[in-house]
Scaffold this active site. Structure first.
Site, PDB file in Angstrom:
ATOM      1  N   ASN A 174     -27.400  53.891 -44.753  1.00 55.59           N
ATOM      2  CA  ASN A 174     -26.387  52.840 -44.642  1.00 55.59           C
ATOM      3  C   ASN A 174     -26.576  51.909 -43.450  1.00 55.59           C
ATOM      4  O   ASN A 174     -26.245  50.731 -43.525  1.00 55.59           O
ATOM      5  CB  ASN A 174     -24.978  53.451 -44.625  1.00 55.59           C
ATOM      6  CG  ASN A 174     -24.763  54.350 -43.423  1.00 55.59           C
ATOM      7  OD1 ASN A 174     -25.638  55.131 -43.044  1.00 55.59           O
ATOM      8  ND2 ASN A 174     -23.605  54.261 -42.817  1.00 55.59           N
ATOM      9  N   LYS A 197     -37.365  61.088 -40.368  1.00 58.95           N
ATOM     10  CA  LYS A 197     -37.339  60.938 -41.815  1.00 58.95           C
ATOM     11  C   LYS A 197     -36.235  59.943 -42.172  1.00 58.95           C
ATOM     12  O   LYS A 197     -35.059  60.292 -42.247  1.00 58.95           O
ATOM     13  CB  LYS A 197     -37.054  62.268 -42.515  1.00 58.95           C
ATOM     14  CG  LYS A 197     -37.226  62.177 -44.037  1.00 58.95           C
ATOM     15  CD  LYS A 197     -36.690  63.403 -44.748  1.00 58.95           C
ATOM     16  CE  LYS A 197     -35.222  63.283 -45.075  1.00 58.95           C
ATOM     17  NZ  LYS A 197     -34.906  62.177 -46.043  1.00 58.95           N
ATOM     18  N   PRO A 198     -36.605  58.666 -42.366  1.00 55.25           N
ATOM     19  CA  PRO A 198     -35.599  57.723 -42.852  1.00 55.25           C
ATOM     20  C   PRO A 198     -35.345  57.940 -44.335  1.00 55.25           C
ATOM     21  O   PRO A 198     -36.186  58.495 -45.043  1.00 55.25           O
ATOM     22  CB  PRO A 198     -36.243  56.359 -42.584  1.00 55.25           C
ATOM     23  CG  PRO A 198     -37.709  56.625 -42.631  1.00 55.25           C
ATOM     24  CD  PRO A 198     -37.916  58.040 -42.169  1.00 55.25           C
ATOM     25  N   ASP A 199     -34.195  57.501 -44.797  1.00 62.82           N
ATOM     26  CA  ASP A 199     -33.927  57.566 -46.230  1.00 62.82           C
ATOM     27  C   ASP A 199     -34.895  56.654 -46.969  1.00 62.82           C
ATOM     28  O   ASP A 199     -35.212  55.550 -46.518  1.00 62.82           O
ATOM     29  CB  ASP A 199     -32.485  57.142 -46.504  1.00 62.82           C
ATOM     30  CG  ASP A 199     -32.072  57.415 -47.935  1.00 62.82           C
ATOM     31  OD1 ASP A 199     -32.342  56.558 -48.801  1.00 62.82           O
ATOM     32  OD2 ASP A 199     -31.485  58.477 -48.196  1.00 62.82           O
ATOM     33  N   GLY A 248     -25.231  62.135 -41.853  1.00 62.18           N
ATOM     34  CA  GLY A 248     -25.055  62.226 -43.295  1.00 62.18           C
ATOM     35  C   GLY A 248     -23.760  62.931 -43.651  1.00 62.18           C
ATOM     36  O   GLY A 248     -22.787  62.908 -42.886  1.00 62.18           O
ATOM     37  N   GLU A 270     -23.810  63.715 -36.949  1.00 63.82           N
ATOM     38  CA  GLU A 270     -22.715  62.793 -37.228  1.00 63.82           C
ATOM     39  C   GLU A 270     -22.460  62.824 -38.715  1.00 63.82           C
ATOM     40  O   GLU A 270     -23.343  62.486 -39.516  1.00 63.82           O
ATOM     41  CB  GLU A 270     -23.023  61.370 -36.783  1.00 63.82           C
ATOM     42  CG  GLU A 270     -21.759  60.512 -36.862  1.00 63.82           C
ATOM     43  CD  GLU A 270     -22.014  59.034 -36.894  1.00 63.82           C
ATOM     44  OE1 GLU A 270     -22.158  58.485 -38.017  1.00 63.82           O
ATOM     45  OE2 GLU A 270     -22.077  58.422 -35.820  1.00 63.82           O
ATOM     46  N   LEU A 271     -21.233  63.225 -39.081  1.00 63.12           N
ATOM     47  CA  LEU A 271     -20.954  63.536 -40.480  1.00 63.12           C
ATOM     48  C   LEU A 271     -19.865  62.607 -41.030  1.00 63.12           C
ATOM     49  O   LEU A 271     -19.766  61.467 -40.619  1.00 63.12           O
ATOM     50  CB  LEU A 271     -20.591  65.021 -40.589  1.00 63.12           C
ATOM     51  CG  LEU A 271     -21.620  65.971 -39.934  1.00 63.12           C
ATOM     52  CD1 LEU A 271     -21.146  67.404 -39.993  1.00 63.12           C
ATOM     53  CD2 LEU A 271     -22.986  65.812 -40.583  1.00 63.12           C
ATOM     54  N   GLU A 402     -13.555  61.263 -48.463  1.00 65.81           N
ATOM     55  CA  GLU A 402     -14.213  60.048 -48.004  1.00 65.81           C
ATOM     56  C   GLU A 402     -14.741  59.272 -49.210  1.00 65.81           C
ATOM     57  O   GLU A 402     -15.458  59.817 -50.044  1.00 65.81           O
ATOM     58  CB  GLU A 402     -15.357  60.400 -47.064  1.00 65.81           C
ATOM     59  CG  GLU A 402     -16.067  59.188 -46.490  1.00 65.81           C
ATOM     60  CD  GLU A 402     -17.203  59.562 -45.553  1.00 65.81           C
ATOM     61  OE1 GLU A 402     -17.443  58.819 -44.587  1.00 65.81           O
ATOM     62  OE2 GLU A 402     -17.845  60.619 -45.786  1.00 65.81           O
TER      63      GLU A 402
END
Length: 533
Positions: A174, A197-199, A248, A270-271, A402
């Protein structure tokens, strides 16, 4: 980095088929920067604006990911030995390159993530702020820290910091540029090497920053980039990282924490969030409504700190809703690589499905849609209108889950204590927002909210942009902090060193223990009165 992955890089036409998009050769050049070991089946990505192909990404195998960690581990001692001032100079040069070449990455972010261009610029500015902050302050934060020793003058005590080694970073789709910078740059500044590891969906934006970092003087091998599904290379990150940084979903973060725990390795997570906004009775309604539009709909609501719940005092609730709904309904949806659109697209079909399901479910349980509430395939395949609802009950999924999209529920309240209790009635605690006329009262309310960051008369940008402040979540929203001193020190091990001179800390030969302990007791009483103790 090697170019062995070039044979896997495939693109079709301009990125996403959008006019003025970066050429396919640029995507291929960035993709070719990934390390050896990408021998898995390649993955094709598509542009959210159009659904057309962007490119084909090579995928790492488990062995390939572990090889990247091995290379990073070999490179780490030399990188650390260059010293913090050298590392600061690399970050300073990177800062300038990011600002000088921003147009290129703005196109990349828009094509990969589907953002409006102004939201993409937020990523550029955040990246520059982070680079500048650690370029200026890393040496001070990492400097040895003198502390009071057990005996004045005779005990010299200090805390020093060592890099953890190799940091594994799993980045989300995002905010592909900003969150790469916020996690990778402090890890490098602390003297670690990084395997990221990027998406797959937004990998080119991360690779663009990697390319600029090497232009700024980052040695090869210090920052390794690997592509792959978590199911294929996740074990390598769990088992090879000296510290794992993940952004994520909460369930995935909990799973990673459980798997890392037996190794006793560090991690920061960070969730998720279900972020509230409180509008107090004395708030400027027009300002609060304008702020809510940004807080709820920037990046189409696909921002970890975006607002999904608004609590408005009953005295101004009707006026706020009129103003907010009018502003939300006036947002222009668009897919152009320019600044004309007020809101862009969702990024994936999965996000579109979640948003649609949450709104449909809320309506089925009695909610009223005041504006929006439907997809817009006439604009692009993943567009969804900015949506405002009232009457959302606790039976609706939207009430607690969420959504991570351009959807917000508005509720009324009568007293401040009630608003605070309802805002805190969630498993999450990432971000919150308070709007008020009396900022002293607003700060008092903010301090009572269970959230890692709270913004007064702002939605999220005040804390997000103040990179000297730590940023992270309470409760199920995460562990650890990014940004500020915490964001740097999380990637270090502290070591305490004390040098004792003269008087020993045990009785000298021939001195009875009773005499020693009486003398030490008197000394302890005196020490308590000394300044700085």
């Amino acid at each position: 980095m090697t170019s062995t992955a070039e044979s896997h890089a495939r693109t079709t036409g301009p990125l996403g088929g959008i006019a003025s998009a970066p050429p396919a050769t640029r995507a291929a050049a960035l993709t070719a920067r990934v390390a050896d070991g990408h021998d898995g089946d390649p993955v094709r990505t598509t542009a959210p604006f159009t659904g057309q192909p962007v490119g084909t990404l090579p995928q790492a195998t488990d062995a390939g990911a572990r090889a990247a960690f091995a290379r990073a581990r070999r490179a780490q001692p030399q990188w650390a030995a260059l010293g913090v001032h050298h590392r600061q100079r690399v970050l300073a040069r990177l800062h300038d390159l990011v600002l000088d070449r921003q147009r290129e990455v703005l196109d990349l972010i828009q094509v990969e993530a589907g953002k409006a261009r102004l939201d993409a610029f937020d990523e550029v500015s955040a990246t520059a702020l982070v680079a500048a902050h650690y370029a200026r302050h890393s040496a001070r934060i990492l400097a040895p820290r003198r502390v009071a020793g057990v005996l004045p003058v005779l005990t010299r005590a200090a805390e020093i910091r060592h890099p953890k080694g190799v940091v594994g970073i799993v980045s989300p789709w995002n905010y592909p540029l900003a969150l790469t910078a916020m996690d990778v740059l402090p890890a490098l500044a602390a003297g670690n090497t990084v395997v990221q590891k990027p998406d797959n969906q937004t990998a080119l934006s991360a690779l663009w920053l990697h390319e600029l970092a090497q232009e700024a003087g980052l040695p090869a091998g210090v920052w390794q980039v690997v592509f792959g599904r978590g199911s294929r290379i996740g074990d390598a990150f769990v088992e090879e990282s000296d510290h794992l940084c993940f952004t994520g979903s909460t369930p995935t973060g909990q799973d990673l924490a459980a798997r890392i725990a037996p190794r006793l390795a560090g991690y920061s997570l960070e969730l998720g969030g279900k972020n509230p906004m409180l509008v107090l009775a004395d708030a400027d309604v027009r300002q609060a409504a304008a702020g809510a539009v940004t807080a709820c709909f920037a990046s189409a609501g696909q921002l970890c700190v975006s607002v999904e719940r608004i609590y408005v005092h009953e005295d101004i609730r009707a006026e706020f809703i009129r103003e907010f709904v009018a502003r939300a309904g006036a947002l222009r949806l668009g897919a152009g690589l320019d600044y004309t659109a007020g809101m862009g697209s969702l990024t994936s079909p999965e996000q579109l499905a979640t948003v649609s399901e949450h709104v449909t479910d809320a309506k089925a349980h009695g909610a009223t849609v005041l504006t929006g509430g439907r997809p817009r395939p006439d604009v692009g395949p993943l567009f969804y209108e900015p949506t405002v609802l009232t009457g959302v009950t606790d039976r609706a999924r939207l009430f607690r889950e969420e959504t991570f999209g351009p959807v917000v529920a508005v509720y009324g309240y009568s007293g401040v204590d009630e608003a605070i209790a309802r805002a805190n009635d969630t498993d999450y605690g990432l971000n919150a927002s308070v709007w008020c006329g009396d900022t002293r009262a607003g700060r008092a309310v903010a301090a009572r909210l269970k959230a890692g960051t709270v913004n007064v008369n702002e939605g999220y940008a005040a804390t997000f942009g103040s990179v000297a402040l730590p940023m992270g979540g309470m409760k199920r929203s995460g562990v650890g902090r990014r940004n500020g001193a915490d964001g740097l020190l999380r990637y270090t091990e502290s070591q305490s060193i004390a040098v004792q001179r003269g008087l020993r800390l045990r009785p000298a030969r021939g001195v009875p223990a009773t005499v020693w302990t009486r003398a030490l007791t008197a000394g302890l009483r005196a020490l308590r009165r000394l300044p700085g103790r």
